[in-house]
Design a protein around this motif. Structure first.
Motif, PDB file in Angstrom:
ATOM      1  N   ARG A 148       5.158   1.234   2.770  1.00  0.00           N
ATOM      2  CA  ARG A 148       5.263   2.179   3.820  1.00  0.00           C
ATOM      3  C   ARG A 148       6.925   2.481   3.292  1.00  0.00           C
ATOM      4  NH1 ARG A 148       3.149   2.103   9.469  1.00  0.00           N
ATOM      5  NH2 ARG A 148       4.729   0.467   9.715  1.00  0.00           N
ATOM      6  N   ILE A 149       7.365   3.422   2.758  1.00  0.00           N
ATOM      7  CA  ILE A 149       8.495   3.517   2.438  1.00  0.00           C
ATOM      8  C   ILE A 149       9.653   4.197   3.536  1.00  0.00           C
ATOM      9  CG2 ILE A 149      10.269   4.996   0.647  1.00  0.00           C
ATOM     10  CD1 ILE A 149       7.649   4.619  -1.230  1.00  0.00           C
ATOM     11  N   TYR A 150      10.868   3.427   3.859  1.00  0.00           N
ATOM     12  CA  TYR A 150      11.650   3.604   4.933  1.00  0.00           C
ATOM     13  C   TYR A 150      12.773   4.209   4.346  1.00  0.00           C
ATOM     14  CZ  TYR A 150       8.986   1.443   8.380  1.00  0.00           C
ATOM     15  OH  TYR A 150       7.866   1.023   9.356  1.00  0.00           O
ATOM     16  N   TRP A 169      12.295   5.350  10.747  1.00  0.00           N
ATOM     17  CA  TRP A 169      11.777   6.445  10.095  1.00  0.00           C
ATOM     18  C   TRP A 169      11.415   6.218   8.818  1.00  0.00           C
ATOM     19  CZ3 TRP A 169      11.339  10.984  12.590  1.00  0.00           C
ATOM     20  CH2 TRP A 169      12.078  10.972  14.049  1.00  0.00           C
ATOM     21  N   HIS A 170       9.982   6.704   8.372  1.00  0.00           N
ATOM     22  CA  HIS A 170       9.496   6.477   7.227  1.00  0.00           C
ATOM     23  C   HIS A 170       9.045   7.811   6.651  1.00  0.00           C
ATOM     24  CE1 HIS A 170       5.627   6.311   8.885  1.00  0.00           C
ATOM     25  NE2 HIS A 170       6.221   5.374   9.903  1.00  0.00           N
ATOM     26  N   CYS A 233       0.795  -2.938   6.261  1.00  0.00           N
ATOM     27  CA  CYS A 233       1.426  -2.267   5.102  1.00  0.00           C
ATOM     28  C   CYS A 233       2.460  -3.380   4.475  1.00  0.00           C
ATOM     29  CB  CYS A 233       2.062  -0.937   5.783  1.00  0.00           C
ATOM     30  SG  CYS A 233       3.293  -1.153   6.812  1.00  0.00           S
ATOM     31  N   ILE A 234       3.300  -2.749   3.663  1.00  0.00           N
ATOM     32  CA  ILE A 234       4.441  -3.421   3.203  1.00  0.00           C
ATOM     33  C   ILE A 234       5.595  -2.421   3.432  1.00  0.00           C
ATOM     34  CG2 ILE A 234       5.686  -4.384   1.214  1.00  0.00           C
ATOM     35  CD1 ILE A 234       3.386  -5.998   1.806  1.00  0.00           C
ATOM     36  N   GLN A 235       6.314  -2.892   4.203  1.00  0.00           N
ATOM     37  CA  GLN A 235       7.667  -1.913   4.703  1.00  0.00           C
ATOM     38  C   GLN A 235       8.769  -1.992   3.641  1.00  0.00           C
ATOM     39  OE1 GLN A 235       6.590  -2.085   9.618  1.00  0.00           O
ATOM     40  NE2 GLN A 235       8.662  -2.848   8.648  1.00  0.00           N
ATOM     41  N   HIS A 236       8.980  -0.918   2.986  1.00  0.00           N
ATOM     42  CA  HIS A 236      10.056  -0.897   1.750  1.00  0.00           C
ATOM     43  C   HIS A 236      10.923  -0.197   2.284  1.00  0.00           C
ATOM     44  CE1 HIS A 236      10.423  -0.171  -2.806  1.00  0.00           C
ATOM     45  NE2 HIS A 236      11.037  -1.202  -2.063  1.00  0.00           N
ATOM     46  N   TYR A 237      12.130  -1.085   2.347  1.00  0.00           N
ATOM     47  CA  TYR A 237      13.559  -0.488   2.608  1.00  0.00           C
ATOM     48  C   TYR A 237      14.365  -0.374   1.553  1.00  0.00           C
ATOM     49  CZ  TYR A 237      11.853  -1.824   7.389  1.00  0.00           C
ATOM     50  OH  TYR A 237      11.019  -2.084   8.333  1.00  0.00           O
ATOM     51  N   ILE A 238      13.915   0.296   0.345  1.00  0.00           N
ATOM     52  CA  ILE A 238      14.767   0.518  -0.586  1.00  0.00           C
ATOM     53  C   ILE A 238      15.961   1.357  -0.671  1.00  0.00           C
ATOM     54  CG2 ILE A 238      13.429   2.805  -1.226  1.00  0.00           C
ATOM     55  CD1 ILE A 238      13.521   1.991  -4.261  1.00  0.00           C
ATOM     56  N   CYS A 239      16.111   2.321   0.416  1.00  0.00           N
ATOM     57  CA  CYS A 239      17.317   3.004   0.758  1.00  0.00           C
ATOM     58  C   CYS A 239      18.116   2.040   1.481  1.00  0.00           C
ATOM     59  CB  CYS A 239      17.042   4.435   1.369  1.00  0.00           C
ATOM     60  SG  CYS A 239      16.275   5.516   0.333  1.00  0.00           S
ATOM     61  N   ALA A 240      17.903   1.627   2.615  1.00  0.00           N
ATOM     62  CA  ALA A 240      18.758   0.523   3.450  1.00  0.00           C
ATOM     63  C   ALA A 240      19.404  -0.466   2.485  1.00  0.00           C
ATOM     64  CB  ALA A 240      17.928   0.115   4.734  1.00  0.00           C
ATOM     65  N   LEU A 241      18.798  -1.073   1.645  1.00  0.00           N
ATOM     66  CA  LEU A 241      19.075  -2.363   1.036  1.00  0.00           C
ATOM     67  C   LEU A 241      19.244  -2.497  -0.278  1.00  0.00           C
ATOM     68  CD1 LEU A 241      16.417  -4.697   2.825  1.00  0.00           C
ATOM     69  CD2 LEU A 241      18.603  -4.085   3.597  1.00  0.00           C
ATOM     70  N   ALA A 242      19.365  -1.295  -0.907  1.00  0.00           N
ATOM     71  CA  ALA A 242      19.822  -0.984  -2.420  1.00  0.00           C
ATOM     72  C   ALA A 242      21.216  -1.390  -2.490  1.00  0.00           C
ATOM     73  CB  ALA A 242      19.390   0.434  -2.919  1.00  0.00           C
ATOM     74  N   GLU A 260      10.582  11.051   7.931  1.00  0.00           N
ATOM     75  CA  GLU A 260       9.898  12.103   8.310  1.00  0.00           C
ATOM     76  C   GLU A 260       8.956  11.900   9.734  1.00  0.00           C
ATOM     77  OE1 GLU A 260       9.495  13.818   3.922  1.00  0.00           O
ATOM     78  OE2 GLU A 260       7.820  12.306   4.551  1.00  0.00           O
ATOM     79  N   GLN A 261       8.598  10.481   9.669  1.00  0.00           N
ATOM     80  CA  GLN A 261       7.607   9.919  10.936  1.00  0.00           C
ATOM     81  C   GLN A 261       8.323   8.663  11.243  1.00  0.00           C
ATOM     82  OE1 GLN A 261       3.763  10.013   9.810  1.00  0.00           O
ATOM     83  NE2 GLN A 261       2.960   8.459  11.109  1.00  0.00           N
ATOM     84  N   VAL A 262       8.199   8.527  12.586  1.00  0.00           N
ATOM     85  CA  VAL A 262       8.684   7.206  13.117  1.00  0.00           C
ATOM     86  C   VAL A 262       7.819   6.313  13.503  1.00  0.00           C
ATOM     87  CG1 VAL A 262       8.965   8.079  15.435  1.00  0.00           C
ATOM     88  CG2 VAL A 262      10.702   6.119  14.887  1.00  0.00           C
ATOM     89  N   THR A 263       7.942   5.149  13.277  1.00  0.00           N
ATOM     90  CA  THR A 263       6.864   4.077  13.857  1.00  0.00           C
ATOM     91  C   THR A 263       7.789   2.832  14.217  1.00  0.00           C
ATOM     92  OG1 THR A 263       5.366   4.703  12.156  1.00  0.00           O
ATOM     93  CG2 THR A 263       4.854   2.396  13.163  1.00  0.00           C
ATOM     94  N   PRO A 264       7.756   2.580  15.449  1.00  0.00           N
ATOM     95  CA  PRO A 264       8.736   1.394  16.073  1.00  0.00           C
ATOM     96  C   PRO A 264       8.041   0.054  15.724  1.00  0.00           C
ATOM     97  CG  PRO A 264       8.506   2.929  17.523  1.00  0.00           C
ATOM     98  CD  PRO A 264       7.314   3.188  16.517  1.00  0.00           C
TER      99      PRO A 264
END
Length: 516
Positions: A148-150, A169-170, A233-242, A260-264
């Motif tokens: 799940r890409i954030y 947001w993801h 899921c595998i929460q993937h924070y590619i933008c936040a942690l690159a 596009e979608q929020v999941t707390p």
């Protein structure tokens, strides 16, 4: 009675040192993972010190790997995966082979599962980890868990605090890259590392794999499952942690930066992670204090040599005799000279205990729903940008993602002298909310050690900190946490290099100019 006890161990593949590693470890240990191996392909000394500071109290291991420079990204991943499987096999061989069930007292064998993740990937089951494992059959060798890409959540830079709490947001479930999965696999079903040729499928066939919702895994399916994250899921924070544009070029960032979608996050997981984080911080703080105390002796030796040079430069003989009188020069010891040093003999200052009141009238408390006692603040006029919070009985508490080891949270705050109000930092979860200081007669939780005066324009130097430690050899760890917040930005970076396990306690970001 179950006929097996599933046990999950994990490997995280590190490319370079990352300030988020302690939070990553806390998140996955709080889920119930029973051992984490850090497969280090580049950070080396920093990560080694961080892991060693925690190893005594937590199930962690560090495994450095030197890769050939000519390897392709796919080749690097394959080699690291081989190393991870080999290392986890060694670890699990030294762990108990069976466990005793609490309900019936029967002994059942252990079934080892592993998962291999990157440092920007976070396993997130929708239920307790023990309920995620599939039924024990010879046909099922692995479980496929979808990405799940954030996105960046609008942050130019990741804010202080845990990435799971800050980025909600993801991308939509239909985003094509959500087809990618990580496998949670049975260790006894994997091929030997020498025979492994696919770091993604781990040498397994699709028919041996199910999804987290129990359905068959179909990698060749043209469309994504309707609910790809059912079960987890595998929460993937590619933008936040690159780590910069080399790792994530602008076109790739534009592709992945989906908000596009929020999941707390599940409150259960977040709360468990924060409680465990503070316990891990206690280990890190004690190890960091021990590390700095080992650096004190060279500091004292430098002071001795400096003192001897100063004494020699005076040009006064040690013994002078005249006809009617004589004098002998008595040189004070280095220790006596240090007593005159402002850092070595920090001046005691009476502090003030305060309560913190929100505009609507309620008092600041910890996060736990079963704790209603207000937090007590210890505040000094000489350092108005520092505040230490504790409960009256020194019990443990959490305050967002702010470090709260040993039942204490030392914070850098924004202080408004005109309104006698403060603003807490972002990681507490109460940023941008003015809090009024209410003086109270409640005694502090303990007798705090006097803080060292700053000796640089922007704060305390590492030299000054070590001199202060020399004068306080029995310093409690929570007082070190207070003093670290006085460091100047350059000194904080220097200390991070000397003792990386203290990274979560350092003010690595410069203090804004408007602060007092």
């Amino acid at each position: 009675m179950s006929d097996r006890h599933p046990r999950l161990t994990c490997a995280v593949l590190l490319k370079q040192a990352d300030h988020t590693l302690p939070g990553w470890l806390a998140w996955h240990l709080a889920l119930g993972i029973e051992h984490i191996a850090i497969i280090d392909a580049g950070a080396f000394d920093n990560v080694r010190q961080i892991v060693q500071s925690l190893q005594q109290d937590w199930p962690l291991s560090w495994h450095p790997v030197e890769l050939r420079e000519e390897l392709s990204p796919e080749g690097r991943r394959l080699e690291l995966t081989r190393q991870a499987i080999t290392h986890l096999r060694q670890i699990t061989q030294n762990m108990p082979r069976d466990v005793q069930e609490e309900a019936e007292g029967d002994t059942i064998p252990v079934e080892d599962w592993i998962i291999i993740l990157d440092a920007d990937e976070y396993l997130s089951p929708t239920r307790e980890l023990a309920r995620l494992f599939p039924p024990s059959t010879d046909e099922i060798a692995a479980m496929a868990i979808h990405w799940r890409i954030y996105g960046s959540a609008g942050h130019v830079q990741p804010p202080p605090g845990h990435v799971v709490a800050n980025h909600l947001w993801h991308a939509m479930p239909s985003f094509a890259d959500h087809r990618f999965v990580r496998l949670m696999a049975r260790l006894d079903q994997l091929p030997t590392p020498a025979r492994l040729t696919d770091a993604h499928m781990l040498g397994l066939l699709p028919e041996q794999i199910i999804r987290a919702d129990g359905e068959p895994y179909q990698p060749d399916r043209e469309t994504l499952p309707e609910k790809p994250w059912a079960g987890g899921c595998i929460q993937h924070y590619i933008c936040a942690l690159a780590h910069g544009e080399d790792e994530l070029p602008p076109p790739m960032r534009a592709h992945y930066n989906r908000n596009e979608q929020v999941t707390p996050p599940q409150e259960r997981d977040l709360r468990a992670m924060r409680v465990l984080s503070n316990r891990m911080r206690e280990s890190a703080l004690k190890a960091g204090l021990s590390r700095l105390q080992k650096l004190v002796e060279p500091q004292l030796e430098e002071a001795r040599l400096h003192y001897q040079e100063d004494a020699t430069a005076l040009g006064i003989r040690d013994l002078v005799q005249h006809g009617t009188f004589q004098y002998e020069r008595i040189r004070p010891s280095t220790q006596s000279g240090l007593l005159l040093n402002n850092q070595f003999s920090a001046r005691y200052e009476a502090g003030q205990t305060v309560l913190l009141r929100f505009p609507e009238g309620r008092l600041l408390t910890g996060d736990q729903s079963d704790h209603h006692e207000p937090l007590i603040g210890f505040w000094l006029k000489s350092t108005p940008h520092l505040l230490t919070l504790h409960e009256q009985d020194r019990s443990s508490f959490t305050l967002g993602d702010a470090p709260c080891p040993f039942g204490m949270a030392s914070l850098r705050i924004t202080f408004n002298t005109q309104r006698q109000a403060i603003y807490l930092p972002h990681e507490t979860g109460h940023a941008n909310m003015p809090l009024e200081l209410i003086p109270t007669s409640t005694a502090p939780a303990c007798l705090f050690t006097p803080l060292p005066p700053v000796d640089e324009p922007e704060g305390l130097s590492v030299h000054g900190l070590l001199t202060w430690l020399a004068g306080h050899p029995s310093l409690p760890p929570h007082d070190l946490a207070r003093a670290l917040l006085l460091l100047s930005p350059d000194s904080a970076q220097h200390l991070h290099n000397l003792a990386p396990m203290l990274g979560e306690f350092l003010p690595l970001r410069p203090r804004p100019e408007f602060l007092p």
